[in-house]
Write a protein that holds these residues in place. Structure first.
Motif, PDB file in Angstrom:
ATOM      1  N   UNK A 345      37.342  34.877  41.259  1.00 28.64           N
ATOM      2  CA  UNK A 345      37.497  34.836  42.707  1.00 28.64           C
ATOM      3  C   UNK A 345      37.660  33.402  43.223  1.00 28.64           C
ATOM      4  N   UNK A 346      36.823  32.474  42.732  1.00 26.10           N
ATOM      5  CA  UNK A 346      36.882  31.106  43.279  1.00 26.10           C
ATOM      6  C   UNK A 346      38.162  30.387  42.875  1.00 26.10           C
ATOM      7  N   UNK A 347      38.801  30.826  41.786  1.00 25.87           N
ATOM      8  CA  UNK A 347      40.047  30.179  41.369  1.00 25.87           C
ATOM      9  C   UNK A 347      41.278  30.860  41.944  1.00 25.87           C
ATOM     10  N   UNK A 348      41.058  31.939  42.689  1.00 28.72           N
ATOM     11  CA  UNK A 348      42.202  32.637  43.250  1.00 28.72           C
ATOM     12  C   UNK A 348      43.092  33.253  42.196  1.00 28.72           C
ATOM     13  N   UNK A 349      42.486  33.757  41.110  1.00 30.72           N
ATOM     14  CA  UNK A 349      43.264  34.352  40.024  1.00 30.72           C
ATOM     15  C   UNK A 349      44.043  35.561  40.542  1.00 30.72           C
ATOM     16  N   UNK A 350      45.328  35.692  40.188  1.00 29.13           N
ATOM     17  CA  UNK A 350      46.121  36.833  40.659  1.00 29.13           C
ATOM     18  C   UNK A 350      45.479  38.154  40.242  1.00 29.13           C
ATOM     19  N   UNK A 351      45.431  39.072  41.177  1.00 33.12           N
ATOM     20  CA  UNK A 351      44.870  40.411  40.951  1.00 33.12           C
ATOM     21  C   UNK A 351      43.392  40.380  40.569  1.00 33.12           C
ATOM     22  N   UNK A 352      42.684  39.307  40.937  1.00 29.48           N
ATOM     23  CA  UNK A 352      41.250  39.222  40.608  1.00 29.48           C
ATOM     24  C   UNK A 352      40.484  40.391  41.204  1.00 29.48           C
ATOM     25  N   UNK A 353      40.797  40.735  42.436  1.00 19.99           N
ATOM     26  CA  UNK A 353      40.070  41.808  43.109  1.00 19.99           C
ATOM     27  C   UNK A 353      40.227  43.138  42.378  1.00 19.99           C
ATOM     28  N   UNK A 354      41.449  43.482  41.999  1.00 22.95           N
ATOM     29  CA  UNK A 354      41.676  44.757  41.314  1.00 22.95           C
ATOM     30  C   UNK A 354      41.054  44.758  39.925  1.00 22.95           C
ATOM     31  N   UNK A 355      41.086  43.627  39.217  1.00 19.79           N
ATOM     32  CA  UNK A 355      40.483  43.538  37.885  1.00 19.79           C
ATOM     33  C   UNK A 355      38.971  43.762  37.956  1.00 19.79           C
ATOM     34  N   UNK A 356      38.337  43.173  38.954  1.00 15.14           N
ATOM     35  CA  UNK A 356      36.881  43.332  39.101  1.00 15.14           C
ATOM     36  C   UNK A 356      36.544  44.766  39.482  1.00 15.14           C
ATOM     37  N   UNK A 357      37.364  45.385  40.312  1.00 14.16           N
ATOM     38  CA  UNK A 357      37.117  46.775  40.687  1.00 14.16           C
ATOM     39  C   UNK A 357      37.231  47.707  39.491  1.00 14.16           C
ATOM     40  N   UNK A 358      38.203  47.466  38.620  1.00 23.02           N
ATOM     41  CA  UNK A 358      38.343  48.287  37.417  1.00 23.02           C
ATOM     42  C   UNK A 358      37.105  48.155  36.537  1.00 23.02           C
ATOM     43  N   UNK A 359      36.593  46.926  36.394  1.00 24.77           N
ATOM     44  CA  UNK A 359      35.373  46.719  35.612  1.00 24.77           C
ATOM     45  C   UNK A 359      34.191  47.453  36.232  1.00 24.77           C
ATOM     46  N   UNK A 360      34.127  47.460  37.565  1.00 22.18           N
ATOM     47  CA  UNK A 360      33.034  48.158  38.250  1.00 22.18           C
ATOM     48  C   UNK A 360      33.124  49.659  38.051  1.00 22.18           C
ATOM     49  N   UNK A 361      34.341  50.208  38.094  1.00 21.51           N
ATOM     50  CA  UNK A 361      34.511  51.650  37.972  1.00 21.51           C
ATOM     51  C   UNK A 361      34.146  52.176  36.594  1.00 21.51           C
ATOM     52  N   UNK A 362      34.168  51.320  35.588  1.00 20.14           N
ATOM     53  CA  UNK A 362      33.907  51.788  34.224  1.00 20.14           C
ATOM     54  C   UNK A 362      32.451  51.655  33.804  1.00 20.14           C
ATOM     55  N   UNK A 363      31.625  50.945  34.570  1.00 19.26           N
ATOM     56  CA  UNK A 363      30.237  50.738  34.160  1.00 19.26           C
ATOM     57  C   UNK A 363      29.350  51.880  34.618  1.00 19.26           C
ATOM     58  N   UNK A 364      28.385  52.240  33.766  1.00 17.57           N
ATOM     59  CA  UNK A 364      27.420  53.294  34.110  1.00 17.57           C
ATOM     60  C   UNK A 364      26.193  52.729  34.807  1.00 17.57           C
ATOM     61  N   UNK A 365      26.008  51.432  34.753  1.00 12.14           N
ATOM     62  CA  UNK A 365      24.867  50.779  35.392  1.00 12.14           C
ATOM     63  C   UNK A 365      25.139  50.693  36.890  1.00 12.14           C
ATOM     64  N   UNK A 366      24.438  51.514  37.673  1.00 12.21           N
ATOM     65  CA  UNK A 366      24.716  51.593  39.111  1.00 12.21           C
ATOM     66  C   UNK A 366      24.509  50.260  39.822  1.00 12.21           C
ATOM     67  N   UNK A 367      23.468  49.503  39.424  1.00  9.31           N
ATOM     68  CA  UNK A 367      23.199  48.211  40.061  1.00  9.31           C
ATOM     69  C   UNK A 367      24.305  47.207  39.754  1.00  9.31           C
ATOM     70  N   UNK A 368      24.720  47.141  38.480  1.00  5.18           N
ATOM     71  CA  UNK A 368      25.796  46.227  38.116  1.00  5.18           C
ATOM     72  C   UNK A 368      27.100  46.646  38.781  1.00  5.18           C
ATOM     73  N   UNK A 369      27.327  47.939  38.844  1.00  2.50           N
ATOM     74  CA  UNK A 369      28.545  48.424  39.487  1.00  2.50           C
ATOM     75  C   UNK A 369      28.602  47.989  40.949  1.00  2.50           C
ATOM     76  N   UNK A 370      27.474  48.145  41.661  1.00 11.14           N
ATOM     77  CA  UNK A 370      27.435  47.747  43.073  1.00 11.14           C
ATOM     78  C   UNK A 370      27.650  46.249  43.224  1.00 11.14           C
ATOM     79  N   UNK A 371      27.051  45.454  42.317  1.00 15.91           N
ATOM     80  CA  UNK A 371      27.208  43.993  42.397  1.00 15.91           C
ATOM     81  C   UNK A 371      28.658  43.592  42.129  1.00 15.91           C
TER      82      UNK A 371
END
Length: 390
Positions: A345-371
């Motif tokens: 995020x701080x480097x403005x990496x292209x598609x950073x937002x979508x990449x992080x969302x994909x990682x969140x959608x795949x985790x079973x840890x609810x707290x990590x997913x929310x973070x």
């Protein structure tokens, strides 16, 4: 909700009106109590009938007899048989799972706990169906309820019957103790003891077991317990008839789940596949530099920013691919994955937002997913970080 209001409403109103009429010496409230009182019996009967009707509706299987054409896309699923068609939007589907036995089928869990099963020719066809509907298990976590909302409602009906008897006893005792002082505090305490607290315990105890299979581990929630099994601690997965056993490293007693024979096998296969993917690949060299290490969020974010020179990842000893690998690495510590998200995020990496969302959608840890979801929106805060710490 309607059943509860039908049973509790007349009793609550008549009791409250009687107390107010006694306290305020108001004939209006006294008349209200006398008018509403006779509705208690009818309300109780209507409430039980409504609850039983709800059980019947929810427990009814969602089936289509005969050949059904299925068309899936990213926005939903269309079932067509002859001239009849039904559209199930993507938002109504929680997750999907391929059940191989006795016939290959796709089990789709819908919002509200209902299960839709679509028979397919092969497991490969089932995989294509899930992928077309945006429910590819490799990219998203799988969430299954071992039970049904009908069971929860059935237990609720039993509680309603018991509560009716309790209220009848309290009311009859109230007639004998009419000379004792009655106030709003005692009425509220009686209401809490006989309705609200039992309702909470009953709903918790009858809640279906929730199983979440993600890229980083398995979460099992049932009754008043919660088991989190990261893949780094999961060392054996076994099935015996309709039961699934998950063995944690260093713990002789496994986590036991009861499901249908086919569903138990499907869950076991899904967990094995995710376990194998999580075990693949070593962490990039220098990835530990992304960890928080006791710093507050502002200092952590600023240190990550300072390590870069005009977006040059070489200052950290990591390549953009290393950071993305760390973000998706299910075996990495949560704060390391969050550090990778912050760095993107701080480097403005292209598609950073979508990449992080994909990682969140795949985790079973609810707290990590929310973070991770908050990090994707650049809204990560100390409260979210504290909940991910274990």
């Amino acid at each position: 909700m309607l059943a509860l209001l039908s049973i509790a409403g007349p009793t609550f109103v008549s009791e409250l009106a009687a107390i107010l009429g006694q306290k305020l010496a108001s004939p209006l409230f006294g008349q209200m109590a006398r008018d509403v009182g006779p509705l208690r019996g009818a309300g109780m009967l209507a409430g039980v009938l409504l609850a039983l009707l709800s059980v019947a509706i929810i427990a009814a299987p969602l089936t289509r007899r005969g050949a059904v054409r299925v068309a899936a896309c990213a926005t939903g699923l269309r079932l067509t048989r002859g001239a009849a068609a039904r559209w199930i939007p993507r938002a109504a589907m929680r997750s999907g799972l391929i059940v191989p036995e006795p016939r290959s089928r796709v089990a789709l869990e819908l919002r509200g706990g209902r299960l839709l099963e679509v028979q397919v020719e092969s497991e490969e066809e089932g995989a294509r169906l899930l992928a077309a509907a945006g429910l590819d298990p490799a990219a998203r976590r799988v969430e299954i309820s071992l039970g049904s909302a009908g069971r929860e409602l059935a237990v609720g009906c039993a509680w309603l019957l018991v509560s009716m008897l309790c209220w009848r006893w309290v009311i009859s005792r109230g007639d004998a103790l009419r000379g004792l002082p009655v106030d709003l505090a005692s009425f509220a305490a009686r209401w809490l003891a006989l309705f609200l607290l039992p309702a909470w315990f009953v709903s918790r105890g009858a809640r279906p077991t929730r199983v979440v299979v993600g890229s980083d581990g398995v979460l099992v929630e049932r009754d008043l317990s919660r088991d989190w099994l990261p893949y780094t601690e999961l060392n054996a997965i076994q099935t015996r008839e309709d039961r699934l056993f998950l063995f944690r490293q260093g713990d002789e007693r496994p986590v036991e789940l009861r499901a249908g024979r086919g569903l138990a096998e499907a869950l076991a296969q899904r967990i094995r596949e995710a376990h194998e993917r999580a075990a693949g690949g070593a962490a990039p060299r220098g990835a530990e530099a992304l960890e928080r290490r006791g710093r507050d969020l502002a200092a952590w974010r600023e240190d990550l920013r300072k390590r870069l020179s005009a977006g040059d990842y070489r200052a950290t000893g990591l390549t953009p691919e290393d950071v993305r690998h760390t973000l998706d690495d299910a075996s990495a510590p949560p704060d390391r994955r969050l550090g990778a998200a912050l760095l993107l995020r701080v480097t403005g990496y292209p598609e950073a937002q979508s990449l992080i969302r994909v990682a969140a959608e795949s985790t079973a840890d609810d707290e990590l997913r929310a973070a991770l979801e908050r990090a994707a929106e650049d809204e990560l805060d100390e409260a979210s970080l504290s909940r991910t710490a274990r």
